[in-house]
Design a protein around this motif. Sequence first.
Motif, PDB file in Angstrom:
ATOM      1  N   THR A   1      -4.972   9.480   1.921  1.00  0.00           N
ATOM      2  CA  THR A   1      -5.542   8.633   0.888  1.00  0.00           C
ATOM      3  C   THR A   1      -4.488   7.578   0.592  1.00  0.00           C
ATOM      4  O   THR A   1      -3.346   7.912   0.249  1.00  0.00           O
ATOM      5  CB  THR A   1      -5.848   9.432  -0.399  1.00  0.00           C
TER       6      THR A   1
ATOM      7  N   VAL B   1      -3.456   3.788  -1.352  1.00  0.00           N
ATOM      8  CA  VAL B   1      -3.777   3.035  -2.561  1.00  0.00           C
ATOM      9  C   VAL B   1      -3.200   1.636  -2.442  1.00  0.00           C
ATOM     10  O   VAL B   1      -2.020   1.452  -2.138  1.00  0.00           O
ATOM     11  CB  VAL B   1      -3.197   3.719  -3.825  1.00  0.00           C
TER      12      VAL B   1
ATOM     13  N   ALA C   1      -1.084   8.204  -1.293  1.00  0.00           N
ATOM     14  CA  ALA C   1      -1.234   9.041  -2.488  1.00  0.00           C
ATOM     15  C   ALA C   1      -1.400  10.508  -2.131  1.00  0.00           C
ATOM     16  O   ALA C   1      -1.012  11.388  -2.904  1.00  0.00           O
ATOM     17  CB  ALA C   1      -2.428   8.576  -3.313  1.00  0.00           C
TER      18      ALA C   1
ATOM     19  N   THR D   1       0.843  -1.199   0.000  1.00  0.00           N
ATOM     20  CA  THR D   1       0.000   0.000   0.000  1.00  0.00           C
ATOM     21  C   THR D   1       0.877   1.247   0.000  1.00  0.00           C
ATOM     22  O   THR D   1       1.918   1.280   0.659  1.00  0.00           O
ATOM     23  CB  THR D   1      -0.910  -0.002   1.253  1.00  0.00           C
TER      24      THR D   1
ATOM     25  N   ARG E   1      -6.892   0.553  -5.832  1.00  0.00           N
ATOM     26  CA  ARG E   1      -8.078   1.050  -5.120  1.00  0.00           C
ATOM     27  C   ARG E   1      -7.665   2.054  -4.057  1.00  0.00           C
ATOM     28  O   ARG E   1      -6.808   1.784  -3.229  1.00  0.00           O
ATOM     29  CB  ARG E   1      -8.831  -0.092  -4.461  1.00  0.00           C
ATOM     30  N   GLU E   2      -8.316   3.205  -4.077  1.00  0.00           N
ATOM     31  CA  GLU E   2      -8.052   4.251  -3.091  1.00  0.00           C
ATOM     32  C   GLU E   2      -9.049   4.159  -1.941  1.00  0.00           C
ATOM     33  O   GLU E   2     -10.200   3.803  -2.142  1.00  0.00           O
ATOM     34  CB  GLU E   2      -8.190   5.641  -3.734  1.00  0.00           C
ATOM     35  N   ARG E   3      -8.567   4.500  -0.767  1.00  0.00           N
ATOM     36  CA  ARG E   3      -9.456   4.646   0.388  1.00  0.00           C
ATOM     37  C   ARG E   3      -8.824   5.658   1.330  1.00  0.00           C
ATOM     38  O   ARG E   3      -7.632   5.934   1.258  1.00  0.00           O
ATOM     39  CB  ARG E   3      -9.715   3.308   1.067  1.00  0.00           C
ATOM     40  N   HIS E   4      -9.625   6.197   2.208  1.00  0.00           N
ATOM     41  CA  HIS E   4      -9.133   7.198   3.150  1.00  0.00           C
ATOM     42  C   HIS E   4      -8.887   6.532   4.502  1.00  0.00           C
ATOM     43  O   HIS E   4      -9.722   5.772   4.983  1.00  0.00           O
ATOM     44  CB  HIS E   4     -10.143   8.344   3.302  1.00  0.00           C
TER      45      HIS E   4
END
Length: 168
Positions: free
Chosen positions: A99, A101, A91, A88, A105-108
């Motif tokens: 954020t 990645v 970003a 991971t 797939r991005e997530r916070h």
Amino acid sequence: GWESPHVTTPERLLARDASPAAPERALVYDCEGYFVGVGVAEQLALGGARVELVTPYSVPAPVLDSTFEGRFTRARLDSLGVVAHTGTTVAAIDDDGCTVVRAGRERHEAADLVVLVTARRSDDALHRELRDGLAAGTAGGLAAVYAIGDCVAPRLLADCVFDGHRLA
């Protein structure tokens, strides 16, 4: 400087004059893969923070596997509740976290404190001062000055120790 109140480096975190209250949520971004990232994560967890360790590597601190410490270190982090996000990257960093990645797939990830264990800059001020003093004849009897270790470039401790042995 670039640093904001909730984004720091291991050196700046350890150099704080007074130990601030532990953050509720901390995110350590470890691109080094050695002992610093996991050490910071452990320190923050022991201080009461919920810690997320984000690393592009397939396991946290893979360099420690070369010294047979990796398995024990990862077990210690797990016992402290540190959550590792492998493979991971970070970003972006915003006011309330990062954020991240993984596999496109991005997530916070929410965080009150973000510690960046990433590229570092050499501190060669002492070397330059001594070198300039030697050239000016004010180096107090030094015959020569050599740049070794992290003065040349930030790197693994073993490489810095090797520099010392080689110079000696």
